[in-house]
Write an enzyme that holds these catalytic residues in place. Structure first.
Site, PDB file in Angstrom:
ATOM      1  N   ILE A 245       7.166  -2.363   7.334  1.00  0.00           N
ATOM      2  CA  ILE A 245       7.035  -0.908   7.388  1.00  0.00           C
ATOM      3  C   ILE A 245       7.793  -0.339   6.189  1.00  0.00           C
ATOM      4  O   ILE A 245       8.970  -0.633   5.997  1.00  0.00           O
ATOM      5  CB  ILE A 245       7.611  -0.343   8.701  1.00  0.00           C
ATOM      6  CG1 ILE A 245       7.005  -1.059   9.926  1.00  0.00           C
ATOM      7  CG2 ILE A 245       7.370   1.159   8.757  1.00  0.00           C
ATOM      8  CD1 ILE A 245       5.504  -0.985  10.029  1.00  0.00           C
ATOM      9  N   LYS A 246       7.101   0.490   5.407  1.00  0.00           N
ATOM     10  CA  LYS A 246       7.731   1.065   4.226  1.00  0.00           C
ATOM     11  C   LYS A 246       8.475   2.352   4.600  1.00  0.00           C
ATOM     12  O   LYS A 246       7.893   3.258   5.192  1.00  0.00           O
ATOM     13  CB  LYS A 246       6.692   1.364   3.142  1.00  0.00           C
ATOM     14  CG  LYS A 246       6.143   0.120   2.484  1.00  0.00           C
ATOM     15  CD  LYS A 246       5.108   0.434   1.421  1.00  0.00           C
ATOM     16  CE  LYS A 246       5.745   0.748   0.100  1.00  0.00           C
ATOM     17  NZ  LYS A 246       4.729   0.835  -0.991  1.00  0.00           N
ATOM     18  N   VAL A 247       9.740   2.372   4.235  1.00  0.00           N
ATOM     19  CA  VAL A 247      10.621   3.513   4.506  1.00  0.00           C
ATOM     20  C   VAL A 247      11.235   3.940   3.179  1.00  0.00           C
ATOM     21  O   VAL A 247      11.729   3.095   2.433  1.00  0.00           O
ATOM     22  CB  VAL A 247      11.737   3.108   5.498  1.00  0.00           C
ATOM     23  CG1 VAL A 247      12.793   4.189   5.603  1.00  0.00           C
ATOM     24  CG2 VAL A 247      11.146   2.788   6.867  1.00  0.00           C
TER      25      VAL A 247
ATOM     26  N   SER B  49       0.867  -1.188   0.000  1.00  0.00           N
ATOM     27  CA  SER B  49       0.000   0.000   0.000  1.00  0.00           C
ATOM     28  C   SER B  49       0.894   1.224   0.000  1.00  0.00           C
ATOM     29  O   SER B  49       2.094   1.143   0.253  1.00  0.00           O
ATOM     30  CB  SER B  49      -0.910   0.007   1.234  1.00  0.00           C
ATOM     31  OG  SER B  49      -0.132   0.180   2.415  1.00  0.00           O
TER      32      SER B  49
ATOM     33  N   LEU C 217       2.854  -1.143   5.192  1.00  0.00           N
ATOM     34  CA  LEU C 217       2.280   0.166   5.516  1.00  0.00           C
ATOM     35  C   LEU C 217       3.411   1.183   5.556  1.00  0.00           C
ATOM     36  O   LEU C 217       4.459   0.939   6.158  1.00  0.00           O
ATOM     37  CB  LEU C 217       1.562   0.140   6.869  1.00  0.00           C
ATOM     38  CG  LEU C 217       0.955   1.467   7.332  1.00  0.00           C
ATOM     39  CD1 LEU C 217      -0.125   1.947   6.369  1.00  0.00           C
ATOM     40  CD2 LEU C 217       0.365   1.325   8.738  1.00  0.00           C
TER      41      LEU C 217
END
Length: 373
Positions: free
Chosen positions: A138-140, A43, A107
């Site tokens: 976790i998207k970074v 997402s 996310l």
């Protein structure tokens, strides 16, 4: 056989690049898993902005929050966390069956934090704790500030999807940060077999920018010979760039340094091909799927590209084909006066800007729904 399912035989996983509440409540995600063999989901702020603005899926949360002084940001996070947790729960059997190799939902931290290492760290830790699922990432963003944040998060055993990668140079930094982070985690007594990560390398946007540059040069008065050379580059650069990034992946994760970690159960950081829908109508609509098939990779596809590949995709181990040709394409690009460094820097900047704009639009849409009578 469904071409999407055939990809698994060549070591590639397919994730869906979309999420809205109906994916969970109406069985859409489960159908993708059962019928197409999809094994994950990504997402981003643009996806959530479209989901909130274009559906009635979140009316329960808006109704519940009205008049309670809840901020738009807090309500967005609540709906995003609920959706990603729901997706992760549906994907949990995949995660269990594949022993943590797949089955992830991602996310993203706020794109407003893209250039702030400490703030990215704090938000990523908080989201990881809030989501409370082993099969989330976790998207970074892979910005200069994102590289040390990613390394530290890996050293803490947090699963990270590093996004907005365009250049081979930045990809190498991310892969090396992953190795360093895992070494720190192992040194602190952590179980490296429990950590997973992907490096999201963007594809089609590169051809979109390069093709515009080609068009500018042709209009500026290129000779017939120059025009012919430029035309041969159209629609070729993104795939060449991706193939050479994958070669770097093989080098880094084939090194003696990596083998020490692998002996402790560490997983490679798979390359994830992102932005793989075809933007140029002259190109085959599944081009960026067919030409980037290889072991230890993921391709995250929007629903329309999933449908197209299911219908007429051709499967072959294409990713390591003609690396000499990929090198020549990149050489010709520079010789033509188009700088890949400039292209990728522009794309990285634009990517942050576009996601930030989508995030602002998302918060605005949430605020409007909150204020609606």
């Amino acid at each position: 056989m469904n071409p999407l399912r055939q990809l698994a035989e060549l070591g590639q996983s397919i994730w869906v690049d979309n999420l809205q509440r109906s994916y969970i409540t109406k069985g859409t995600l489960k159908k993708f898993i059962d019928e197409d063999g999809l094994t994950g989901l990504t997402s981003n702020p643009t996806i959530f902005q479209k989901a909130v603005s274009g559906s009635e899926d979140y009316e329960d949360l808006f109704a519940e929050a009205k008049g309670k002084g809840v901020s738009g940001n807090d309500l967005y996070e609540k709906l995003a966390v609920r959706d990603v947790q729901g997706a992760a729960d549906i994907l949990r059997p995949v995660y269990d069956a594949r022993k943590g190799q797949d089955g992830y939902a991602s996310l993203e931290v706020s794109p407003r934090l893209a250039h702030d290492t400490q703030a990215t760290l704090e938000e990523a830790r908080r989201l990881w704790k809030t989501l409370s699922r082993p099969n989330v990432m976790i998207k970074v963003p892979g910005t200069e500030a994102g590289v040390p944040a990613f390394e530290q998060l890996t050293a803490e055993g947090i699963n990270v999807n590093v996004t907005l990668l365009f250049s081979q140079e930045r990809y190498r930094k991310i892969a090396e940060a992953y190795v360093s982070g895992l070494e720190k985690f192992a040194a602190s007594g952590g179980d490296v077999s429990k950590v997973a990560s992907v490096a999201s390398f963007f594809v089609s946007r590169i051809d979109s920018i390069v093709d515009k540059e080609i068009e500018k040069k042709v209009k500026a008065g290129a000779t017939a010979e120059q025009k012919k050379a430029l035309d041969t580059l159209s629609g070729k650069v993104a795939i060449a760039n991706a193939k050479l990034a994958y070669r770097a992946f093989k080098e880094i994760f084939g090194s003696a340094r990596w083998k020490t970690l692998a002996a402790k159960g560490a997983r490679v950081q798979r390359v994830l091909w992102a932005s793989t829908s075809t933007k140029n109508p002259k190109l085959r609509d599944v081009l960026y799927v067919e030409e980037l098939i290889g072991r230890d990779t993921v391709n995250t596809l929007p629903p329309a590209t999933i449908d197209a590949f299911r219908d007429h995709g051709k499967v072959r181990a294409s990713l390591e084909e003609d690396l000499a040709g990929a090198e020549e394409t990149m050489r010709q690009l520079e010789a033509s006066g188009i700088s890949m460094k400039t292209v990728t820097e522009e794309l990285a900047t634009d990517g942050i800007r576009l996601f930030s704009e989508s995030f602002d639009q998302l918060l605005s849409a949430v605020g409007e729904k909150l204020g609606a009578k």
